[in-house]
Design a protein around this motif. Structure first.
Motif, PDB file in Angstrom:
ATOM      1  N   VAL A 106     -32.381  33.038  44.345  1.00 32.49           N
ATOM      2  CA  VAL A 106     -33.602  33.176  45.140  1.00 32.49           C
ATOM      3  C   VAL A 106     -34.321  31.829  45.180  1.00 32.49           C
ATOM      4  O   VAL A 106     -34.431  31.147  44.158  1.00 32.49           O
ATOM      5  CB  VAL A 106     -34.542  34.251  44.543  1.00 32.49           C
ATOM      6  N   ARG A 136     -29.556  33.579  48.381  1.00 37.47           N
ATOM      7  CA  ARG A 136     -29.353  34.837  49.113  1.00 37.47           C
ATOM      8  C   ARG A 136     -30.661  35.363  49.680  1.00 37.47           C
ATOM      9  O   ARG A 136     -30.662  36.199  50.572  1.00 37.47           O
ATOM     10  CB  ARG A 136     -28.753  35.889  48.189  1.00 37.47           C
ATOM     11  N   ARG A 137     -31.788  34.885  49.096  1.00 38.39           N
ATOM     12  CA  ARG A 137     -33.118  35.355  49.511  1.00 38.39           C
ATOM     13  C   ARG A 137     -34.100  34.193  49.466  1.00 38.39           C
ATOM     14  O   ARG A 137     -33.939  33.262  48.681  1.00 38.39           O
ATOM     15  CB  ARG A 137     -33.637  36.434  48.561  1.00 38.39           C
ATOM     16  N   THR A 177     -38.409  33.924  49.174  1.00 40.03           N
ATOM     17  CA  THR A 177     -39.649  34.674  48.972  1.00 40.03           C
ATOM     18  C   THR A 177     -40.837  33.725  49.089  1.00 40.03           C
ATOM     19  O   THR A 177     -40.687  32.496  49.105  1.00 40.03           O
ATOM     20  CB  THR A 177     -39.669  35.362  47.590  1.00 40.03           C
ATOM     21  N   GLY A 199     -40.738  38.380  51.622  1.00 38.17           N
ATOM     22  CA  GLY A 199     -39.403  37.847  51.431  1.00 38.17           C
ATOM     23  C   GLY A 199     -38.504  38.171  52.601  1.00 38.17           C
ATOM     24  O   GLY A 199     -38.862  38.952  53.484  1.00 38.17           O
ATOM     25  N   ARG A 200     -37.345  37.537  52.564  1.00 36.09           N
ATOM     26  CA  ARG A 200     -36.311  37.832  53.558  1.00 36.09           C
ATOM     27  C   ARG A 200     -34.948  37.490  52.979  1.00 36.09           C
ATOM     28  O   ARG A 200     -34.818  36.565  52.181  1.00 36.09           O
ATOM     29  CB  ARG A 200     -36.543  37.114  54.875  1.00 36.09           C
ATOM     30  N   SER A 201     -33.968  38.257  53.371  1.00 37.71           N
ATOM     31  CA  SER A 201     -32.590  37.983  52.983  1.00 37.71           C
ATOM     32  C   SER A 201     -32.013  36.925  53.898  1.00 37.71           C
ATOM     33  O   SER A 201     -32.445  36.757  55.037  1.00 37.71           O
ATOM     34  CB  SER A 201     -31.755  39.260  53.077  1.00 37.71           C
TER      35      SER A 201
END
Length: 165
Positions: free
Chosen positions: A82, A117-118, A120, A162-164
């Motif tokens: 992240v 992968r993410r 935030t 957040g977003r993937s």
């Protein structure tokens, strides 16, 4: 009439320290800042927490016009997938020229390039312009910390987004 040129995004250099520190001080506002207003003597912009390689810079008309800081939300190996946007500012004279959006997009791409992968971030609930911008770039509200900060005599929620990738 033609559109102004798009901001140029690049990785920060140590020589950007003074310009970025000045942007940070000139854009300070209770709308987005939880730390007290900076006072002299001013600390360097870059530190152990954020080195130049953790910062993307927007240039408008050849001048430093904004930045985004991209870091890890925690030092834990189990959280290393992240990245977190830990600061975003655009100089007042460059607002409305796409620098903020370009910085967010570049931060997302840089996080992806680094294997995240993410992505935030945290934003104050009353910062509607920033929240709308983040939402338009695919970030969603993932949590709210009610009355997390007391700013100027008012309690303000901390919004986790957040977003993937």
């Amino acid at each position: 009439m033609s559109e102004p040129p798009a901001p140029r995004i690049r990785t920060a250099r140590p020589a950007d320290d003074e310009a970025l520190g000045l942007i940070d001080r000139l854009t300070w506002s209770r709308l987005h800042a939880v730390a007290p207003e900076p006072q002299p003597p001013f600390s360097p912009f870059f530190s152990e927490r954020h080195a130049p390689e953790d910062c993307l810079v927007a240039e408008v008309d050849g001048r430093v016009a904004g930045y985004v800081l991209l870091g890890f939300p925690t030092p834990l190996a189990c959280n290393a997938h992240v990245r977190q946007i830990q600061g975003l500012a655009v100089a007042n004279e460059a607002r409305g020229r796409g620098a903020g959006r370009a910085l967010i997009r570049a931060a997302v791409e840089e996080a992806r390039r680094r294997g995240a992968r993410r992505v935030t971030l945290r934003v104050l609930a009353h910062n509607t312009p920033a929240r709308k911008l983040y939402e338009s770039e695919g970030f969603v509200v993932e949590g709210v910390l009610p009355e997390e900060f007391l700013l100027g005599g008012e309690y303000v929620d901390d919004v986790l987004m957040g977003r993937s990738l």
